[in-house]
Design a protein around this motif. Structure first.
Motif, PDB file in Angstrom:
ATOM      1  N   GLN A   1       0.837  -1.190   0.000  1.00 27.38           N
ATOM      2  CA  GLN A   1       0.000   0.000   0.000  1.00 27.38           C
ATOM      3  C   GLN A   1       0.882   1.253   0.000  1.00 27.38           C
ATOM      4  OE1 GLN A   1      -3.260   0.830  -0.126  1.00 27.38           O
ATOM      5  NE2 GLN A   1      -2.508   2.905  -0.059  1.00 27.38           N
ATOM      6  N   PRO A   2       0.766   2.128  -1.005  1.00 23.49           N
ATOM      7  CA  PRO A   2       1.588   3.345  -1.017  1.00 23.49           C
ATOM      8  C   PRO A   2       1.101   4.328   0.026  1.00 23.49           C
ATOM      9  CG  PRO A   2       0.033   3.387  -2.815  1.00 23.49           C
ATOM     10  CD  PRO A   2      -0.108   2.039  -2.168  1.00 23.49           C
ATOM     11  N   PRO A   3       1.962   5.228   0.481  1.00 24.94           N
ATOM     12  CA  PRO A   3       1.532   6.215   1.473  1.00 24.94           C
ATOM     13  C   PRO A   3       0.548   7.202   0.861  1.00 24.94           C
ATOM     14  CG  PRO A   3       3.738   6.733   0.669  1.00 24.94           C
ATOM     15  CD  PRO A   3       3.378   5.385   0.115  1.00 24.94           C
ATOM     16  N   VAL A   4      -0.339   7.702   1.676  1.00 27.36           N
ATOM     17  CA  VAL A   4      -1.292   8.710   1.240  1.00 27.36           C
ATOM     18  C   VAL A   4      -0.597  10.065   1.212  1.00 27.36           C
ATOM     19  CG1 VAL A   4      -3.427   9.927   1.833  1.00 27.36           C
ATOM     20  CG2 VAL A   4      -3.282   7.450   2.124  1.00 27.36           C
ATOM     21  N   MET A   5      -0.760  10.805   0.109  1.00 30.49           N
ATOM     22  CA  MET A   5      -0.224  12.152   0.019  1.00 30.49           C
ATOM     23  C   MET A   5      -1.128  13.068   0.839  1.00 30.49           C
ATOM     24  SD  MET A   5       0.293  14.679  -3.287  1.00 30.49           S
ATOM     25  CE  MET A   5       1.397  13.588  -4.161  1.00 30.49           C
ATOM     26  N   ALA A   6      -0.574  13.695   1.878  1.00 30.51           N
ATOM     27  CA  ALA A   6      -1.370  14.506   2.794  1.00 30.51           C
ATOM     28  C   ALA A   6      -1.903  15.752   2.101  1.00 30.51           C
ATOM     29  CB  ALA A   6      -0.535  14.901   4.004  1.00 30.51           C
ATOM     30  N   ARG A   7      -2.952  16.309   2.698  1.00 34.35           N
ATOM     31  CA  ARG A   7      -3.562  17.517   2.153  1.00 34.35           C
ATOM     32  C   ARG A   7      -2.534  18.627   2.034  1.00 34.35           C
ATOM     33  NH1 ARG A   7      -8.301  20.136   1.313  1.00 34.35           N
ATOM     34  NH2 ARG A   7      -8.208  22.383   1.531  1.00 34.35           N
ATOM     35  N   ARG A   8      -2.554  19.316   0.906  1.00 34.02           N
ATOM     36  CA  ARG A   8      -1.667  20.455   0.674  1.00 34.02           C
ATOM     37  C   ARG A   8      -2.493  21.681   0.331  1.00 34.02           C
ATOM     38  NH1 ARG A   8       3.448  18.346  -0.555  1.00 34.02           N
ATOM     39  NH2 ARG A   8       3.585  16.288   0.424  1.00 34.02           N
ATOM     40  N   ASN A   9      -1.915  22.837   0.588  1.00 34.40           N
ATOM     41  CA  ASN A   9      -2.498  24.115   0.186  1.00 34.40           C
ATOM     42  C   ASN A   9      -1.387  25.061  -0.222  1.00 34.40           C
ATOM     43  OD1 ASN A   9      -4.818  23.401   2.509  1.00 34.40           O
ATOM     44  ND2 ASN A   9      -5.595  24.502   0.730  1.00 34.40           N
ATOM     45  N   TYR A  10      -1.740  26.037  -1.034  1.00 40.79           N
ATOM     46  CA  TYR A  10      -0.859  27.177  -1.262  1.00 40.79           C
ATOM     47  C   TYR A  10      -1.341  28.309  -0.365  1.00 40.79           C
ATOM     48  CZ  TYR A  10       0.552  24.528  -5.341  1.00 40.79           C
ATOM     49  OH  TYR A  10       1.014  23.544  -6.154  1.00 40.79           O
ATOM     50  N   ARG A  11      -0.403  28.999   0.276  1.00 41.04           N
ATOM     51  CA  ARG A  11      -0.760  30.097   1.154  1.00 41.04           C
ATOM     52  C   ARG A  11      -0.004  31.356   0.751  1.00 41.04           C
ATOM     53  NH1 ARG A  11       0.619  29.090   7.138  1.00 41.04           N
ATOM     54  NH2 ARG A  11       2.721  29.551   6.372  1.00 41.04           N
ATOM     55  N   LEU A  12      -0.752  32.405   0.495  1.00 42.88           N
ATOM     56  CA  LEU A  12      -0.178  33.708   0.190  1.00 42.88           C
ATOM     57  C   LEU A  12      -0.233  34.556   1.458  1.00 42.88           C
ATOM     58  CD1 LEU A  12       0.898  35.896  -1.731  1.00 42.88           C
ATOM     59  CD2 LEU A  12      -1.482  36.422  -2.315  1.00 42.88           C
ATOM     60  N   SER A  13       0.932  35.006   1.925  1.00 45.74           N
ATOM     61  CA  SER A  13       1.019  35.848   3.124  1.00 45.74           C
ATOM     62  C   SER A  13       1.562  37.210   2.729  1.00 45.74           C
ATOM     63  CB  SER A  13       1.940  35.212   4.176  1.00 45.74           C
ATOM     64  OG  SER A  13       1.491  33.915   4.536  1.00 45.74           O
ATOM     65  N   ARG A  14       0.955  38.277   3.319  1.00 44.78           N
ATOM     66  CA  ARG A  14       1.375  39.648   3.008  1.00 44.78           C
ATOM     67  C   ARG A  14       1.607  40.414   4.302  1.00 44.78           C
ATOM     68  NH1 ARG A  14      -2.832  38.407  -0.494  1.00 44.78           N
ATOM     69  NH2 ARG A  14      -4.367  39.393   0.888  1.00 44.78           N
ATOM     70  N   TRP A  15       2.789  41.022   4.411  1.00 46.38           N
ATOM     71  CA  TRP A  15       3.148  41.840   5.569  1.00 46.38           C
ATOM     72  C   TRP A  15       3.240  43.301   5.137  1.00 46.38           C
ATOM     73  CZ3 TRP A  15       5.197  37.092   4.602  1.00 46.38           C
ATOM     74  CH2 TRP A  15       5.189  36.139   5.639  1.00 46.38           C
ATOM     75  N   ASN A  16       2.532  44.186   5.819  1.00 43.30           N
ATOM     76  CA  ASN A  16       2.646  45.617   5.542  1.00 43.30           C
ATOM     77  C   ASN A  16       3.801  46.240   6.319  1.00 43.30           C
ATOM     78  OD1 ASN A  16       0.461  45.945   3.704  1.00 43.30           O
ATOM     79  ND2 ASN A  16      -0.974  45.793   5.418  1.00 43.30           N
ATOM     80  N   THR A  17       3.971  45.819   7.571  1.00 44.23           N
ATOM     81  CA  THR A  17       5.054  46.316   8.420  1.00 44.23           C
ATOM     82  C   THR A  17       5.624  45.145   9.209  1.00 44.23           C
ATOM     83  OG1 THR A  17       3.619  46.781  10.322  1.00 44.23           O
ATOM     84  CG2 THR A  17       3.887  48.552   8.661  1.00 44.23           C
ATOM     85  N   PRO A  18       6.828  45.301   9.794  1.00 46.78           N
ATOM     86  CA  PRO A  18       7.420  44.196  10.566  1.00 46.78           C
ATOM     87  C   PRO A  18       6.573  43.789  11.764  1.00 46.78           C
ATOM     88  CG  PRO A  18       9.058  45.873  10.064  1.00 46.78           C
ATOM     89  CD  PRO A  18       7.743  46.442   9.665  1.00 46.78           C
ATOM     90  N   ASP A  19       5.841  44.732  12.345  1.00 45.53           N
ATOM     91  CA  ASP A  19       5.096  44.445  13.572  1.00 45.53           C
ATOM     92  C   ASP A  19       3.676  43.939  13.313  1.00 45.53           C
ATOM     93  OD1 ASP A  19       7.298  45.375  15.006  1.00 45.53           O
ATOM     94  OD2 ASP A  19       6.573  47.456  14.919  1.00 45.53           O
ATOM     95  N   ALA A  20       3.177  44.122  12.110  1.00 48.36           N
ATOM     96  CA  ALA A  20       1.797  43.730  11.808  1.00 48.36           C
ATOM     97  C   ALA A  20       1.706  42.236  11.509  1.00 48.36           C
ATOM     98  CB  ALA A  20       1.265  44.539  10.629  1.00 48.36           C
TER      99      ALA A  20
END
Length: 244
Positions: free
Chosen positions: A8-27
């Motif tokens: 039995q081959p391993p199941v490929m786990a759920r994947r997602n693409y995530r886009l993250s955006r930072w306006n400032t270092p503290d936000a």
């Protein structure tokens, strides 16, 4: 003829693409998730975010430039915890980083070239790969904890690349599909139908397209020319890894 039993081959786990955006270092970053099939959309959104970042005044803090954006491939365990992170594209460093190929498609292509011709997929995009169709069907019957759907791996890869070409053509409305068809030696209306979702990409047409589309900026996400011919079952190594 009795089919050989493969592990039995391993199941490929759920994947997602995530886009993250930072306006400032503290936000805290603003995050947006994309399904595994939405790589083209995720990259387009990252490109738009990157363009907005570079149009604003930027400052460097602790070696990172702000505002900035980052596109990651992430994975989740069964409890919903993030267990894997791979940065695909970012602009918080001076030079940034760019992905050259769709990473999930690379895994699927590696599975196909390892001899797996079928896979089962559930509603969470978890995938299990199989050499033969009967093995895949039997797995789906015995998986009582989730609803699994059977797919032919090669046709699935063709559909992914067809969707990517459709996305490319729709984003570049100034390109003449008639001219592209003429240059590629395709029948009139072939690309316009692919662009409008009225026709599926053909493996026979693909090498002709790839002689032309890269000159207009297209990068193959699933290069169908890399799919190996199917191996006879007797020559398939069931222990071969699905990915590097």
């Amino acid at each position: 003829m009795e089919l050989p039993i493969t592990p039995q081959p391993p199941v490929m786990a759920r994947r997602n693409y995530r886009l993250s955006r930072w306006n400032t270092p503290d936000a805290a970053p603003q995050a947006e998730l994309f399904e595994p099939e939405a790589y083209c959309q995720a990259v387009r959104k990252w490109t738009q975010a990157c363009r907005r970042d570079l149009q604003r005044p930027r400052t460097a803090t602790a070696g990172r430039w702000f505002p900035c954006s980052q596109l990651d491939l992430i994975s989740w365990d069964t409890e919903g915890n993030e267990v894997e992170l791979r940065t695909l594209e970012e602009n918080h460093s001076y030079a940034g980083r760019e992905a050259t190929r769709e990473p999930l498609a690379e895994e699927l292509l590696a599975a196909r070239n390892a001899g797996h011709e079928w896979f089962e997929q559930d509603g969470e995009f978890n995938r299990a790969f199989f050499v033969t169709e009967p093995e895949a069907i039997e797995f789906g019957r015995n998986a009582h904890d989730a609803e699994w759907t059977l797919y032919n791996l090669e046709r699935y890869l063709e559909a992914l690349e067809g969707n990517n070409i459709q996305c490319f053509l729709r984003q570049r409305s100034a390109l003449s599909t008639n001219r592209l068809e003429e240059l590629a030696g395709l029948g009139r209306g072939t690309l316009s139908k692919i662009k409008n979702g009225q026709r599926k990409l053909s493996r026979r047409q693909y090498p002709r397209l790839m002689r032309i589309l890269p000159h207009y900026g297209y990068q193959a996400h699933v290069d169908l020319r890399l799919i190996d011919p199917p191996l006879p079952i007797s020559e398939v190594d069931p222990a071969a890894p699905l990915t590097e």
